[in-house]
Design an enzyme around this catalytic site. Structure first.
Site, PDB file in Angstrom:
ATOM      1  N   HIS A 197       0.939  -0.952   0.044  1.00  0.00           N
ATOM      2  CA  HIS A 197       0.070  -0.047   0.322  1.00  0.00           C
ATOM      3  C   HIS A 197       0.842   0.720  -0.334  1.00  0.00           C
ATOM      4  CE1 HIS A 197      -2.378   3.125   2.173  1.00  0.00           C
ATOM      5  NE2 HIS A 197      -3.522   2.233   1.343  1.00  0.00           N
ATOM      6  N   PRO A 198       0.443   2.724  -0.475  1.00  0.00           N
ATOM      7  CA  PRO A 198       1.166   3.204  -0.192  1.00  0.00           C
ATOM      8  C   PRO A 198       1.628   4.082   0.622  1.00  0.00           C
ATOM      9  CG  PRO A 198      -1.004   3.917  -1.553  1.00  0.00           C
ATOM     10  CD  PRO A 198      -1.089   2.399  -1.157  1.00  0.00           C
ATOM     11  N   ARG A 199       0.984   3.606   1.792  1.00  0.00           N
ATOM     12  CA  ARG A 199       1.585   4.134   3.485  1.00  0.00           C
ATOM     13  C   ARG A 199       2.845   3.300   3.794  1.00  0.00           C
ATOM     14  NH1 ARG A 199      -0.764   5.835   7.938  1.00  0.00           N
ATOM     15  NH2 ARG A 199       1.242   6.052   8.396  1.00  0.00           N
ATOM     16  N   LYS A 200       3.215   1.990   2.682  1.00  0.00           N
ATOM     17  CA  LYS A 200       4.367   1.559   3.753  1.00  0.00           C
ATOM     18  C   LYS A 200       5.499   1.135   2.684  1.00  0.00           C
ATOM     19  CE  LYS A 200       1.253  -0.842   5.599  1.00  0.00           C
ATOM     20  NZ  LYS A 200       0.599  -0.599   5.357  1.00  0.00           N
ATOM     21  N   LEU A 201       6.433   1.092   3.099  1.00  0.00           N
ATOM     22  CA  LEU A 201       7.737   1.827   1.940  1.00  0.00           C
ATOM     23  C   LEU A 201       7.715   1.332   0.901  1.00  0.00           C
ATOM     24  CD1 LEU A 201       8.770   1.403   5.527  1.00  0.00           C
ATOM     25  CD2 LEU A 201      11.038   1.568   4.617  1.00  0.00           C
TER      26      LEU A 201
END
Length: 383
Positions: free
Chosen positions: A179-183
């Protein structure tokens, strides 16, 4: 006023070129790039097998199925986690059983799991919360002799380490998020890693409607072989477009982790001496990738968490409330999954916030965040 976001993915020209190559190839669905991403991700995380999926939740779902979790079983989970951790067991008809977490790390412990075991416990899902590695060995020492499968929810964990190895390396099953919140991001997407070749083979079939012949094999044949559907399966596939981005992102991972830890060290140096603020840090058994840099706001700080969030917003800083407690969500209200008080989870959910941290965060932007956290102390000092 310019806004300082809590997170921004690090994407560049390399990802654009990778996507262009996929589009020009004409093969945009699951295919050779997904297979390459699986191989390279498995090697990076020191896992025997990797199975790409549409997201981390579907990876968790498949992990529970291949582990043999069925309707009526119990699966121990932390309440202090994104709700998907608890939702996945319900997809197979099992009951998630909420337990509390360690107050310093936000992760479950072997003692907490032991207190929740029953004769119906079939699996445990542990979470590397916010990138902080869970202490996995004592949990496996407890569960493995009992035949209880330990599944690592490593959604936030890419780039974190446990006893010198990547998190997930010692897990029977681990689920990952892009997901875009992940690295690492592929927009949406996930991965299941496992040490068990049979589990990996079945997960690959299940993600593709449980077809006996994969779509890529059918596509490669002029006369496609007839397929059978061996059991009820799912459409949990990743596309080659996503995988192409993921391959580039995986190559960026060491630099992403280095930069995030550099930013986290500056936060910690600035905030550790402030009475009433407790920043998250590395546990003794590993290192965090700082997927989230969270701070607990205590009663000695001049403002509570909600007031502090408002003050940060007024300074143009888009911080976020801390990780949820799933047992407090309406979906689980009155659920038998909740068997007793979870004071640590509720305290952390009510009193923590997540500060901006991403690869491109500039020093001046981080100074703005730090100053906004220090300014209430000046107000308090002057009455």
């Amino acid at each position: 006023m310019s806004r300082i976001n809590v997170m921004k993915p690090w994407l560049g020209e390399e990802e654009v070129l990778a996507l262009t190559e996929v589009i020009e190839s004409g093969w945009v669905a699951q295919g050779p790039r997904v297979a390459r991403f699986e191989r390279e991700f498995a090697a990076s995380m020191q896992a025997n097998h990797a199975v790409a999926t549409s997201n981390c939740t579907t990876a968790l779902h498949l992990a529970l199925i291949v582990a043999g979790v069925q309707a009526g079983d119990e699966v121990i989970v932390p309440s202090f986690s994104f709700v998907a951790t608890a939702n996945a067991p319900t997809y197979v008809g099992a009951r998630p059983v909420f337990i509390d977490v360690d107050p310093d790390t936000g992760c479950v412990t072997a003692d907490g799991i032991a207190a929740a075991l029953t004769d119906r416990t079939r699996a445990v899902i542990v979470v590397d919360q916010g990138g902080v590695p869970v202490d996995l060995d004592p949990i496996r020492d407890l569960c493995d002799p009992l035949g209880i499968v330990v599944i690592e929810d490593a959604a936030c964990g890419a780039g974190s380490t446990y006893k010198g190895r990547p998190v997930g390396a010692g897990a029977a099953l681990a689920a990952w998020s892009f997901h875009p919140r992940k690295l690492l991001t592929t927009g949406e997407g996930g991965m299941l890693t496992t040490s068990n070749s049979d589990w990996a083979e079945r997960a690959r079939r299940l993600r593709e409607h449980a077809m006996s012949v994969s779509a890529s094999d059918r596509q490669a044949s002029i006369l496609a072989p007839a397929e059978e559907y061996l059991e009820i399966g799912y459409n949990y596939r990743m596309t080659d477009m996503q995988a192409a981005v993921g391959i580039v992102q995986l190559g960026r991972l060491p630099e992403i982790v280095r930069r995030r830890r550099e930013i986290a060290e500056r936060y910690t140096a600035a905030l550790s001496g402030i009475v009433g603020l407790r920043p998250v840090g590395d546990p003794e058994w590993g290192t965090s990738n700082y997927q989230s840099y969270w701070v607990e706001v205590g009663p000695d700080y001049p403002f509570d968490r909600e007031t502090l969030l408002v003050r940060l917003a007024e300074a143009g800083v888009s911080a976020r409330r801390g990780i949820m407690s799933a047992h407090l969500q309406p979906a689980y209200e009155g659920s038998p999954s909740y068997r007793g008080p979870l004071p640590v989870s509720e305290r952390l959910t009510g009193n923590t916030l997540i500060l901006p941290l991403y690869h491109q965060l500039e020093d001046a932007e981080q100074t703005t965040v730090i100053d906004a956290l220090l300014s209430p102390l000046t107000v308090a000092a002057h009455g």
